[in-house]
Design an enzyme around this catalytic site. Sequence first.
Site, short mmCIF file in Angstrom:
data_model
loop_
_atom_site.label_atom_id
_atom_site.label_comp_id
_atom_site.label_asym_id
_atom_site.label_seq_id
_atom_site.Cartn_x
_atom_site.Cartn_y
_atom_site.Cartn_z
N ARG A 39 45.95 19.04 44.68
CA ARG A 39 44.84 19.63 43.94
C ARG A 39 45.20 19.84 42.47
O ARG A 39 44.33 19.81 41.61
CB ARG A 39 44.39 20.94 44.59
CG ARG A 39 43.69 20.68 45.92
CD ARG A 39 43.05 21.92 46.50
NE ARG A 39 42.33 21.60 47.74
CZ ARG A 39 41.65 22.50 48.46
NH1 ARG A 39 41.60 23.76 48.06
NH2 ARG A 39 41.04 22.12 49.56
N GLU A 85 39.90 26.25 44.84
CA GLU A 85 41.17 26.88 45.20
C GLU A 85 42.35 25.93 44.98
O GLU A 85 42.32 24.78 45.41
CB GLU A 85 41.12 27.30 46.68
CG GLU A 85 42.44 27.87 47.18
CD GLU A 85 42.44 28.06 48.70
OE1 GLU A 85 41.35 28.10 49.30
OE2 GLU A 85 43.54 28.15 49.27
N SER A 122 47.02 30.11 47.06
CA SER A 122 46.64 31.27 47.84
C SER A 122 47.92 32.07 48.07
O SER A 122 48.88 31.52 48.61
CB SER A 122 46.06 30.77 49.17
OG SER A 122 45.36 31.78 49.82
N ARG A 150 46.98 18.76 58.12
CA ARG A 150 45.93 19.59 58.73
C ARG A 150 44.87 18.72 59.38
O ARG A 150 44.41 17.75 58.79
CB ARG A 150 45.29 20.48 57.65
CG ARG A 150 46.34 21.42 57.06
CD ARG A 150 45.76 22.50 56.19
NE ARG A 150 46.87 23.29 55.65
CZ ARG A 150 46.73 24.26 54.77
NH1 ARG A 150 45.52 24.58 54.33
NH2 ARG A 150 47.78 24.93 54.34
N ARG A 190 40.26 17.49 50.20
CA ARG A 190 40.55 17.91 51.57
C ARG A 190 41.08 16.72 52.37
O ARG A 190 40.33 15.89 52.85
CB ARG A 190 39.26 18.45 52.22
CG ARG A 190 39.48 19.20 53.53
CD ARG A 190 38.18 19.84 54.00
NE ARG A 190 37.67 20.80 53.02
CZ ARG A 190 38.09 22.06 52.96
NH1 ARG A 190 38.97 22.52 53.82
NH2 ARG A 190 37.60 22.86 52.04
#
Length: 427
Positions: free
Chosen positions: A390, A349, A352, A262, A277
């Site tokens: 994560r 998070e 999802s 990303r 991130r």
Amino acid sequence: MFDIRWIRDNPDAFDAGLARRGLGATSGEVLKLDHARRDHVQKLQEAQTRRNAASKDIGKAKASGDDAGAQVLIDEVAELKSFIQNGETEERRLTDELEACLSALPNLPYDEVPDGASEDDNALQHTVGDKPQFDFAPKQHFELGEDMGLMDFETAAKLAGSRFVVLTGPMARMERALAQLMLDVHTQENGYTEVSPPILVNSDALYGTGQLPKFEEDQFKTVDDRWLIPTAEVSLTNLVRESILPEADLPKRVTAFTPCFRAEAGAAGRDTRGMIRQHQFSKVELVSITTPEQSDGELERMLGCAEEILKRLGLHYRVVVLCTGDIGFGARKTYDIEVWLPGQDMFREISSCSVCGDFQARRMNARYRDGEGNVQHVHTLNGSGLAVGRTLIAVLENYQQADGTVKVPDALAPYMGGIETFGGANG
RNA sequence: GGAGAGGUGCCGGAGUGGUCGAACGGGGCGGUCUCGAAAACCGUUGAGCGCGCAAGCGUUCCGAGGGUUCGAAUCCCUCUCUCUCCGCCA
């Protein structure tokens, strides 16, 4: 992508749904384009009908030696020719214009999705486990990792720039162990089929799942017009693109462990420390392809599959329903799983899970044949099961000990070669 | 990377530029026959779009996009994918 016929019949519901997403009414513009297109198609088809009939007659006339009669018809068709040619160009233009308009619109949220502007308005669904208690100040994962010498952001920056990491030794192994645990649970207990898909895909695939055309700046593009996948959702969901599946194949459940890439274009300055991130991270993804009747139940099931991993690892977490302001582009409803990070002293998070209805299926042209022989679009769902990077962070922060070492969770023992802790003097 | 051969319906596989959405075979589905089944026989079996309450009618689609032609699955160009041989390579 929406069904234009549904918008024709339900323009108010369409606009109301967009309004919940904070968007202005669009049905007027869409229906105007639609009307213009249909008007045009009718005229074009009339011309085509005449041309086809005349062309057939030309063949007959020539076959019977009536050259004069054929010539009359040839002249007539010649006149239709330019009209039809321009008409076809115009039809394509009108269709493209309509599609450009529709393809930039996000999916409509379910009624039960809470209204809200940001993540602050997400609704707590349930919480599992308790915050672990420490008799020392728990560190953040990057402090632990760097102190151990097993997590190196500086070296990664030399190789690739910011937002990358080099994991070493037991740290690297634990990342692999986590992925292995997840894949084993999902394939052996949850009914998913493991897939090793391309992680470099074309624009059509990215359009199919909704990353294009709107989110191009979030993606990494190659020199030959391919893209690095931002999630295996892209590869796995597109497995069924442009196909008609037998209903017996549904639900189709697939999982893959892949790197994800990303650009984090809009996240400058956010989560700059540590592994939260990154431009590259690994994730075990879950994708389900279902009938319209199955999709709602499948979302709950998928959430349960993802939660199961956290339970095995003994991690404290909570589940929230994303509000209309936080939900993703293609989703109709999304559950986020947020894991407790004692070092950060907050929930973050880690998964999802979303149901997309037929939104992606329309973009991909993915369909199935139902019991009556009717062809209709499938429903698609995707969820992280889990984000491996994560999860590694969560294990580090939750299983850290006063001496700066990290205990290996029982569930990972089979994958860690027998070591019970790591991060001590010997790494 | 070089050379060649191809991409047609669920599958296999035809298709002199005109009546081809497409022969033929297989498969699927329905039926006849049978106590039942098999075999045999008969029928049926693509998707998108437009109009229509519907039945249905029209239109587009033979890898994708252009072009030639009154008319293209059939001719030309570009792209793409697959296969074979050679080279290279994890």
